[in-house]
Design a protein around this motif. Structure first.
Motif, PDB file in Angstrom:
ATOM      1  N   GLY A  85      97.637  67.422   3.257  1.00 51.19           N
ATOM      2  CA  GLY A  85      98.784  66.198   3.214  1.00 51.19           C
ATOM      3  C   GLY A  85      98.081  64.747   2.179  1.00 51.19           C
ATOM      4  N   PHE A  86      97.034  65.018   1.995  1.00 52.58           N
ATOM      5  CA  PHE A  86      95.882  63.907   1.351  1.00 52.58           C
ATOM      6  C   PHE A  86      96.827  64.450  -0.608  1.00 52.58           C
ATOM      7  N   GLY A  87      96.744  65.881  -0.559  1.00 55.95           N
ATOM      8  CA  GLY A  87      97.408  66.086  -2.037  1.00 55.95           C
ATOM      9  C   GLY A  87      98.582  65.762  -2.772  1.00 55.95           C
ATOM     10  N   PHE A  88      99.634  66.267  -1.230  1.00 63.52           N
ATOM     11  CA  PHE A  88     100.983  65.466  -1.466  1.00 63.52           C
ATOM     12  C   PHE A  88     100.549  63.834  -1.209  1.00 63.52           C
ATOM     13  N   GLY A  89      99.744  63.327  -0.699  1.00 61.84           N
ATOM     14  CA  GLY A  89     100.262  61.933  -1.090  1.00 61.84           C
ATOM     15  C   GLY A  89      99.899  61.965  -2.420  1.00 61.84           C
ATOM     16  N   LEU A  90      98.888  61.988  -3.027  1.00 60.76           N
ATOM     17  CA  LEU A  90      98.379  61.257  -4.025  1.00 60.76           C
ATOM     18  C   LEU A  90      99.527  62.605  -5.569  1.00 60.76           C
ATOM     19  N   PHE A  91     100.437  63.240  -5.099  1.00 63.12           N
ATOM     20  CA  PHE A  91     101.164  63.918  -5.508  1.00 63.12           C
ATOM     21  C   PHE A  91     102.227  62.754  -5.745  1.00 63.12           C
ATOM     22  N   LEU A  92     102.752  62.152  -4.453  1.00 57.29           N
ATOM     23  CA  LEU A  92     103.950  61.049  -4.181  1.00 57.29           C
ATOM     24  C   LEU A  92     103.421  59.811  -4.880  1.00 57.29           C
ATOM     25  N   LEU A  93     102.356  59.178  -4.998  1.00 57.53           N
ATOM     26  CA  LEU A  93     101.797  58.759  -5.910  1.00 57.53           C
ATOM     27  C   LEU A  93     102.015  58.360  -7.077  1.00 57.53           C
ATOM     28  N   LEU A  94     101.608  60.049  -7.957  1.00 61.48           N
ATOM     29  CA  LEU A  94     102.102  59.839  -9.006  1.00 61.48           C
ATOM     30  C   LEU A  94     103.128  59.780  -9.579  1.00 61.48           C
ATOM     31  N   VAL A  95     104.673  60.492  -8.649  1.00 62.33           N
ATOM     32  CA  VAL A  95     105.732  60.994  -8.844  1.00 62.33           C
ATOM     33  C   VAL A  95     105.987  59.471  -9.069  1.00 62.33           C
ATOM     34  N   LEU A  96     105.982  58.617  -7.745  1.00 59.91           N
ATOM     35  CA  LEU A  96     106.328  57.150  -7.687  1.00 59.91           C
ATOM     36  C   LEU A  96     105.863  56.321  -8.845  1.00 59.91           C
ATOM     37  N   ARG A  97     104.830  56.180  -9.131  1.00 58.58           N
ATOM     38  CA  ARG A  97     104.422  55.761  -9.966  1.00 58.58           C
ATOM     39  C   ARG A  97     104.460  55.442 -11.488  1.00 58.58           C
ATOM     40  N   SER A  98     104.558  57.623 -11.913  1.00 59.51           N
ATOM     41  CA  SER A  98     105.630  57.650 -13.045  1.00 59.51           C
ATOM     42  C   SER A  98     106.966  57.486 -13.463  1.00 59.51           C
ATOM     43  N   GLU A  99     107.275  56.858 -14.849  1.00 61.28           N
ATOM     44  CA  GLU A  99     108.243  56.860 -15.633  1.00 61.28           C
ATOM     45  C   GLU A  99     109.156  57.976 -14.683  1.00 61.28           C
ATOM     46  N   PRO A 100     110.737  57.755 -14.154  1.00 58.34           N
ATOM     47  CA  PRO A 100     111.765  58.050 -13.655  1.00 58.34           C
ATOM     48  C   PRO A 100     111.740  59.777 -14.068  1.00 58.34           C
ATOM     49  N   GLY A 101     110.982  60.635 -13.187  1.00 64.62           N
ATOM     50  CA  GLY A 101     111.520  61.992 -14.124  1.00 64.62           C
ATOM     51  C   GLY A 101     110.122  62.581 -15.603  1.00 64.62           C
ATOM     52  N   PHE A 102     109.279  61.993 -15.162  1.00 60.64           N
ATOM     53  CA  PHE A 102     107.982  61.971 -16.045  1.00 60.64           C
ATOM     54  C   PHE A 102     106.995  61.966 -15.201  1.00 60.64           C
ATOM     55  N   VAL A 103     106.620  62.754 -15.227  1.00 59.39           N
ATOM     56  CA  VAL A 103     105.125  62.878 -13.723  1.00 59.39           C
ATOM     57  C   VAL A 103     104.312  63.279 -15.118  1.00 59.39           C
ATOM     58  N   PHE A 104     102.897  62.347 -15.169  1.00 63.54           N
ATOM     59  CA  PHE A 104     102.204  62.913 -16.025  1.00 63.54           C
ATOM     60  C   PHE A 104     101.289  64.160 -16.151  1.00 63.54           C
ATOM     61  N   LEU A 105     101.073  65.334 -17.076  1.00 59.84           N
ATOM     62  CA  LEU A 105     100.270  66.096 -16.761  1.00 59.84           C
ATOM     63  C   LEU A 105     101.328  67.453 -16.655  1.00 59.84           C
ATOM     64  N   LEU A 106     101.596  67.174 -14.934  1.00 57.54           N
ATOM     65  CA  LEU A 106     102.609  67.470 -14.796  1.00 57.54           C
ATOM     66  C   LEU A 106     103.761  68.136 -15.851  1.00 57.54           C
ATOM     67  N   ASP A 107     104.601  67.660 -16.423  1.00 58.54           N
ATOM     68  CA  ASP A 107     105.813  67.574 -16.324  1.00 58.54           C
ATOM     69  C   ASP A 107     105.372  67.329 -18.420  1.00 58.54           C
ATOM     70  N   HIS A 108     103.314  67.574 -18.294  1.00 57.14           N
ATOM     71  CA  HIS A 108     103.847  68.187 -19.711  1.00 57.14           C
ATOM     72  C   HIS A 108     103.390  69.546 -19.800  1.00 57.14           C
ATOM     73  N   ALA A 109     102.701  69.999 -18.629  1.00 55.05           N
ATOM     74  CA  ALA A 109     103.153  71.643 -18.728  1.00 55.05           C
ATOM     75  C   ALA A 109     104.524  71.987 -18.278  1.00 55.05           C
ATOM     76  N   ASN A 110     105.725  70.889 -17.556  1.00 59.05           N
ATOM     77  CA  ASN A 110     106.607  71.904 -17.418  1.00 59.05           C
ATOM     78  C   ASN A 110     107.255  71.642 -18.523  1.00 59.05           C
ATOM     79  N   LEU A 111     107.192  71.166 -19.336  1.00 60.83           N
ATOM     80  CA  LEU A 111     107.296  70.867 -21.403  1.00 60.83           C
ATOM     81  C   LEU A 111     107.059  72.237 -22.032  1.00 60.83           C
ATOM     82  N   LEU A 112     105.921  72.364 -21.761  1.00 62.79           N
ATOM     83  CA  LEU A 112     105.456  73.597 -22.292  1.00 62.79           C
ATOM     84  C   LEU A 112     106.571  74.979 -21.826  1.00 62.79           C
ATOM     85  N   PHE A 113     106.371  74.445 -20.562  1.00 65.12           N
ATOM     86  CA  PHE A 113     107.254  76.428 -19.934  1.00 65.12           C
ATOM     87  C   PHE A 113     108.496  75.805 -20.722  1.00 65.12           C
TER      88      PHE A 113
END
Ligand code: ZN
Length: 180
Positions: A18-46
């Motif tokens: 729950g804590f991890g998911f909360g952090l994830f949500l916070l990150l998603v909601l605070r990011s530019e829509p559709g580009f989450v820091f680090l996570l989407d950098h990794a996605n971009l590599l793939f």
């Protein structure tokens, strides 16, 4: 099918999730829509790895390779955790899988606008794909559906975790008090 032993979800693990998911949500909601820091950098590599890999087999399918690339890895991860019976790891990989949909939706929505910086520098995948399908004028609508599906997927994963945790609690209670 249900032969594998699933690792039980304890209260502490659920709290951690729950804590991890909360952090994830916070990150998603605070990011530019559709580009989450680090996570989407990794996605971009793939994504970028996916194009040439698919291109090896078919140059016609190459534009699809990026999107496929970013979905295949979390999917493979989820399957491998599933086979080992780690529910929270499955959930994490599945959430990552569906988070990718938000990122893909962002790219889709840009099909006509062509405003996103393209790492490959070449073609715009979704401009190419939607033009082929002759649905370019619906790009933002399709993107909205994909984005919604991504969020529904994320919610479904959370519901699955809650359901498993609840069942594990019931089982633990039944073991502690066999008379019930
Ligand atoms: Zn691409």
């Amino acid at each position: 099918m249900e032969k594998r032993e699933w690792e039980p979800i304890t209260g502490a693990k659920l709290a951690g999730f729950g804590f991890g998911f909360g952090l994830f949500l916070l990150l998603v909601l605070r990011s530019e829509p559709g580009f989450v820091f680090l996570l989407d950098h990794a996605n971009l590599l793939f994504h970028e790895a996916g194009h040439p890999l698919v291109g090896l087999f078919s140059s016609r399918l190459e534009p699809y390779g990026g999107t496929l690339g970013q979905l295949v890895f979390p999917c493979a991860l989820a399957v491998s955790f599933w086979r080992r019976g780690h529910p929270l790891a499955v959930a994490g990989a599945a959430i990552w899988f569906f988070e990718n949909w938000l990122n893909i939706a962002r790219y889709m929505a840009d099909a006509r606008r062509l405003e996103l910086p393209l790492v490959g520098g070449g073609e715009h995948d979704w401009n190419t794909i939607f033009s082929r399908w002759q649905v370019l004028q619906y790009d933002t609508h399709i993107a909205a559906v994909v984005r919604l599906a991504g969020w529904i997927g994320i919610a479904a994963v959370c519901a699955w975790v809650a359901w498993r945790a609840w069942q594990d609690r019931q089982r633990a209670a039944a073991r502690a008090n066999p008379a019930l």
